[in-house]
Structures are given as structure tokens and as C-alpha cells.
Scaffold this motif. Sequence first.
Motif, mmCIF file in Angstrom:
data_model
loop_
_atom_site.group_PDB
_atom_site.id
_atom_site.type_symbol
_atom_site.label_atom_id
_atom_site.label_comp_id
_atom_site.label_asym_id
_atom_site.label_seq_id
_atom_site.Cartn_x
_atom_site.Cartn_y
_atom_site.Cartn_z
ATOM 1 N N TYR A 139 47.195 38.974 50.214
ATOM 2 C CA TYR A 139 47.339 38.767 48.776
ATOM 3 C C TYR A 139 46.117 39.355 48.078
ATOM 4 O O TYR A 139 45.055 39.527 48.690
ATOM 5 N N VAL A 140 46.273 39.662 46.797
ATOM 6 C CA VAL A 140 45.169 40.166 45.983
ATOM 7 C C VAL A 140 45.021 39.257 44.763
ATOM 8 O O VAL A 140 46.021 38.855 44.154
ATOM 9 N N GLU A 141 43.795 38.941 44.416
ATOM 10 C CA GLU A 141 43.552 38.113 43.240
ATOM 11 C C GLU A 141 44.140 38.763 41.987
ATOM 12 O O GLU A 141 43.955 39.962 41.744
ATOM 13 N N GLU A 142 44.828 37.950 41.198
ATOM 14 C CA GLU A 142 45.501 38.457 40.000
ATOM 15 C C GLU A 142 45.019 37.791 38.719
ATOM 16 O O GLU A 142 44.819 38.444 37.691
ATOM 17 N N LEU A 143 44.851 36.458 38.749
ATOM 18 C CA LEU A 143 44.515 35.704 37.547
ATOM 19 C C LEU A 143 43.400 34.711 37.831
ATOM 20 O O LEU A 143 43.364 34.078 38.884
ATOM 21 N N TRP A 166 40.444 25.020 36.239
ATOM 22 C CA TRP A 166 40.663 26.417 36.580
ATOM 23 C C TRP A 166 42.101 26.705 36.989
ATOM 24 O O TRP A 166 42.789 25.867 37.559
ATOM 25 N N LYS A 167 42.520 27.935 36.717
ATOM 26 C CA LYS A 167 43.771 28.495 37.236
ATOM 27 C C LYS A 167 43.405 29.745 38.022
ATOM 28 O O LYS A 167 42.725 30.639 37.543
ATOM 29 N N TYR A 168 43.899 29.800 39.270
ATOM 30 C CA TYR A 168 43.606 30.924 40.162
ATOM 31 C C TYR A 168 44.912 31.346 40.808
ATOM 32 O O TYR A 168 45.604 30.515 41.407
ATOM 33 N N ALA A 169 45.267 32.631 40.679
ATOM 34 C CA ALA A 169 46.543 33.103 41.196
ATOM 35 C C ALA A 169 46.371 34.427 41.931
ATOM 36 O O ALA A 169 45.561 35.275 41.541
ATOM 37 N N HIS A 174 31.666 33.401 42.202
ATOM 38 C CA HIS A 174 31.489 32.177 42.978
ATOM 39 C C HIS A 174 32.605 31.172 42.703
ATOM 40 O O HIS A 174 33.012 30.421 43.601
ATOM 41 N N ILE A 175 33.107 31.166 41.463
ATOM 42 C CA ILE A 175 34.239 30.297 41.136
ATOM 43 C C ILE A 175 35.485 30.763 41.885
ATOM 44 O O ILE A 175 36.200 29.966 42.499
ATOM 45 N N ALA A 176 35.735 32.060 41.841
ATOM 46 C CA ALA A 176 36.911 32.606 42.516
ATOM 47 C C ALA A 176 36.840 32.375 44.018
ATOM 48 O O ALA A 176 37.857 32.063 44.658
ATOM 49 N N ASP A 177 35.664 32.499 44.597
ATOM 50 C CA ASP A 177 35.531 32.284 46.042
ATOM 51 C C ASP A 177 35.859 30.848 46.423
ATOM 52 O O ASP A 177 36.513 30.596 47.438
ATOM 53 N N ASP A 178 35.386 29.910 45.629
ATOM 54 C CA ASP A 178 35.680 28.504 45.906
ATOM 55 C C ASP A 178 37.176 28.232 45.787
ATOM 56 O O ASP A 178 37.780 27.565 46.651
ATOM 57 N N LEU A 179 37.805 28.757 44.739
ATOM 58 C CA LEU A 179 39.234 28.551 44.540
ATOM 59 C C LEU A 179 40.052 29.248 45.619
ATOM 60 O O LEU A 179 41.102 28.738 46.041
ATOM 61 N N PRO A 181 39.713 40.447 47.026
ATOM 62 C CA PRO A 181 39.210 40.220 45.665
ATOM 63 C C PRO A 181 39.853 41.155 44.646
ATOM 64 O O PRO A 181 40.306 42.258 44.990
ATOM 65 N N ALA A 182 39.896 40.704 43.405
ATOM 66 C CA ALA A 182 40.355 41.574 42.322
ATOM 67 C C ALA A 182 39.381 42.727 42.138
ATOM 68 O O ALA A 182 38.201 42.640 42.505
ATOM 69 N N ALA A 183 39.864 43.815 41.586
ATOM 70 C CA ALA A 183 38.988 44.946 41.294
ATOM 71 C C ALA A 183 37.837 44.476 40.403
ATOM 72 O O ALA A 183 38.046 43.731 39.444
ATOM 73 N N ARG A 184 36.643 44.929 40.740
ATOM 74 C CA ARG A 184 35.445 44.464 40.042
ATOM 75 C C ARG A 184 35.444 44.944 38.590
ATOM 76 O O ARG A 184 35.738 46.096 38.298
ATOM 77 N N VAL A 185 35.095 44.024 37.682
ATOM 78 C CA VAL A 185 34.997 44.323 36.263
ATOM 79 C C VAL A 185 33.534 44.229 35.853
ATOM 80 O O VAL A 185 32.860 43.236 36.132
ATOM 81 N N VAL A 186 33.031 45.267 35.239
ATOM 82 C CA VAL A 186 31.651 45.272 34.764
ATOM 83 C C VAL A 186 31.601 44.575 33.404
ATOM 84 O O VAL A 186 32.384 44.885 32.501
ATOM 85 N N GLY A 187 30.680 43.630 33.257
ATOM 86 C CA GLY A 187 30.546 42.910 31.998
ATOM 87 C C GLY A 187 31.170 41.538 32.091
ATOM 88 O O GLY A 187 31.341 40.982 33.179
#
Length: 448
Positions: free
Chosen positions: A382-386, A362-365, A408-413, A433-439
Motif C-alpha cells: 500500500y502507499v500512503e494517500e491521506l 488523526w485520519k490516515y489512509a 513522525h505522525i504518519a509513522d506512528d499511524l 511513504p507518500a511522495a515527499r512534499v517540501v514545505g
Amino acid sequence: MRESTLQQPNIIVFFTDQQRWDTTGVHGNPLGLTPNLDRMAVEGTHLYNSFTSQPVCGPARSCLQTGLYATSTGSYRNGIPLAHEHRTLAHYFKDAGYKTGYIGKWHLSKHEPVPVEDRGGYDEWLASNLLELSSDAYQTMLYDNDGQEVHLPGYRVDALTDAAIRYIDRCRKDPFFLFISYLEPHHQNHSDNYPAPVGYEGKYIDRWTPPDLRALGGSSAQHLGGYYGMVKRLDEALGRLMDTLISLKLSDNTIILFTSDHGCHFKTRNGEYKRSAHESSIRVPSALYGPGFMGGGQIRKLVSLVDLPPTLLDAAGIQVPAHMQGRSVLPLVRGASSDWPDEAYVQISETQIGRAIRTERWKYAVAAPGKNGWEEAHSDVYVEELLYDLYSDPYELDNLAGIEAYRHIADDLKERLLKKMKEINEPTAIIEPAARVVGYRRPELRMS
């Protein structure tokens, strides 16, 4: 046998500027650009997953000289000199009885020529603070120990290599630590071009384009031919240095480190060439050759630029200072990997105040909203970007940040990133968290 009977190994750092990992044959480049580096990686130790700790010139150099992250050195962006309080590799090797020499680009002072007190403790000096401004492809100008201009003939890579060969020949009777800092394959600033040796660029125009650049374009069609030509000449220079060691009977007692300060995304991820968390910006080629590293194989653990200074000290039998934030890779070479970190940590400045973590998959930025990466080193928010799944998307074309299925992946990272920030004494921060994306897919292909 070498002429000297001293047991301390010589150390040479072959340092390139802005070189992508996938310019090398051992990383799958099909153009045959790097036969010498490929041999060095196969016969020695290949750090397959090697990353800068800050994808911009000055900060990356401060990390490689000190074994500290850029926010710890204080040189978190270009234009901030390395503080005199920091001990560099030159200081440690000099204390151990080594001659120390520096050739090429420095980028850790505010002055040109670089005054003695800003030279990081190196004894012999033939360098320029900003080599991209003091020279051009066929007009190399450096400054000597006395701050006097030295004009060297030939293509710039060859000019620096000739100087390095003269240094090795002159110092061969005693253990030496030589740092050669090339500008190539960095662009020439005043022309925004990649000037290869005459006749080289045409060999590589429209030959092979990495998948990320095929998808995103940027300036790659214009610049890849010259860029590849520069990489080719660098590899030929590496071969010349290795031949020199053989002819002077030094090859059995000299360690060579090959690495680069950061990669190049060719204006695909932002408006210039690096300063982003993407693989094209942070992943670099790295290999070690010589005593302690022969037959080391391909190391798949994630290695950071800050790990290389303690590695060189360890390989020379010099005690690694406890304050260094990197760690020696020698245990990995010897097969002891149980306690090696599972991630590489990256700080980003200038384009943003950014932080990133790269694991095997994973890459988390994250980035600080509304803050200038020139004026501040840290942020409290900070705000999640990538978020990229590198198993299914190795070229980072599908940003998963904000997609609920990956929360759940983003939370762990996020927790792993915050833990790493705390480990290196960064100020306490929160990550929103990053803005929520539907889908299951973001509407854009990439971050701008």
C-alpha cells in the motif's frame, strides 16, 4: 406496563442508507431534520463518533449482520453474497427464542427475489435484494416469504414503516428482533436523484451546506434539498415507530438501534457518493434507546459498525460469540472505557483497495497502487494517500500526507494500521511513504 410479561427485550434496528452524521441536530445540523433521533440520542445513548467499517452498501451490511469485517465475511464488495456459513444476528436471536423479521433492502444475495437460503436466517421476510432497482419513491415493491411480489402504497419510507408497524403489532406477545432496512436517503439509481416526499425538497433547498461541501461543491447544490427531505421523512418514521411502541405498551422493553451503512460526499472525493476514507463517507449517526441504554449520555469513544452486533446480543443477555471482531459498547455505557480501542478501522473496496485508521485526532489512509478494488480484497503493498489533522482541519481540506514535518505522525499511524490489519487476520503487507512534499502544505486541496 407492556402486555407481555417476558423479560427478554425486543430489538428493532432502524437502518438508513447513505446518511451523513451531520444531518442530525445532535451533530449540529441547524435545520431541525431529526427531532426524534435527537431525543433518542439525548435520553438514551448517543454514539457520537460512529463509523462504518466499509463505506459501500453490501459490505457494510455484511459487517452489521455478522460483527465481522468485510474481508472476513468475504463480502468485501457489492455483488458478493453473504456466505451461508456465517451466522447472522437473526440466527443468534432465533436461538434465544426470538421471532425474527426483515423488512427492506438486503443487498447480500445475487438473486431477486432472494431465496430462503440467502436470507441470513430471518423467519419473516418482506424485502428486496436491490430495493433501489425494484422500487421508486412512490412505487415500492418487495418480495414476501414465498418470493411473491408485494406492492405497497405510499412514499417508500412510509410503506416500509407501515409494514414494520404491522409486524410489531402482530408479534407483540413474544420477544422479537426486527431489522428495518430503508433505502433513504440513498439516491435513486436510475435517475441519479434524491427523491424526497412531494413538497419536502423545496423546504431545504439552499438552506444549509456542510463546510466540506461548501468548499468542494460536487453535486450538493443539486441534491441537498432532496437529501434533507428524505432524512426528515425518515425521522418522522422513527417517531411513528416509537409512538407504536408506546401505544402497544412495549416501549419499556424494546431496544432501538439507529444507524446507517455509510455517509455521502456528493461526488466531491471521487466520481460518486461514498467509497473513500473521508469523514463524509465513513462517519454515520448512531444511537441506542431502551433498556440498558437510557441515560447513557454521549459516548465519545470511537465505535465501529462491527461493534453493534455484539452490543445488541449483549443487551439481550445473549452470549457474544468469541469470533466476532467487534465488541459490545455496553461497558462504555456503564463507564468502563479503559481498554476500549483508540481507533476505528476502515476497509475500502471498488474504487480502490484501501485501508484507513481514524483516531480522535488523526485520519490516515493508504491505497494499493495499480490494483482494482473490484477484483481483489487485499494487497501486499500500500502507499500512503491521506493524512488529516482533524483538530485543525475537521472537514479534511488540507492533506498532510508526504509533508516531512508530519512524518513522525504518519509513522506512528502506519504501525497502528498494520497492527489492526494483523489483528483481523489480513495478509501481511508493507506501507510505502507518500511522495515527499517540501514545505508545510500540499499543492492540491484534496485527493481526486
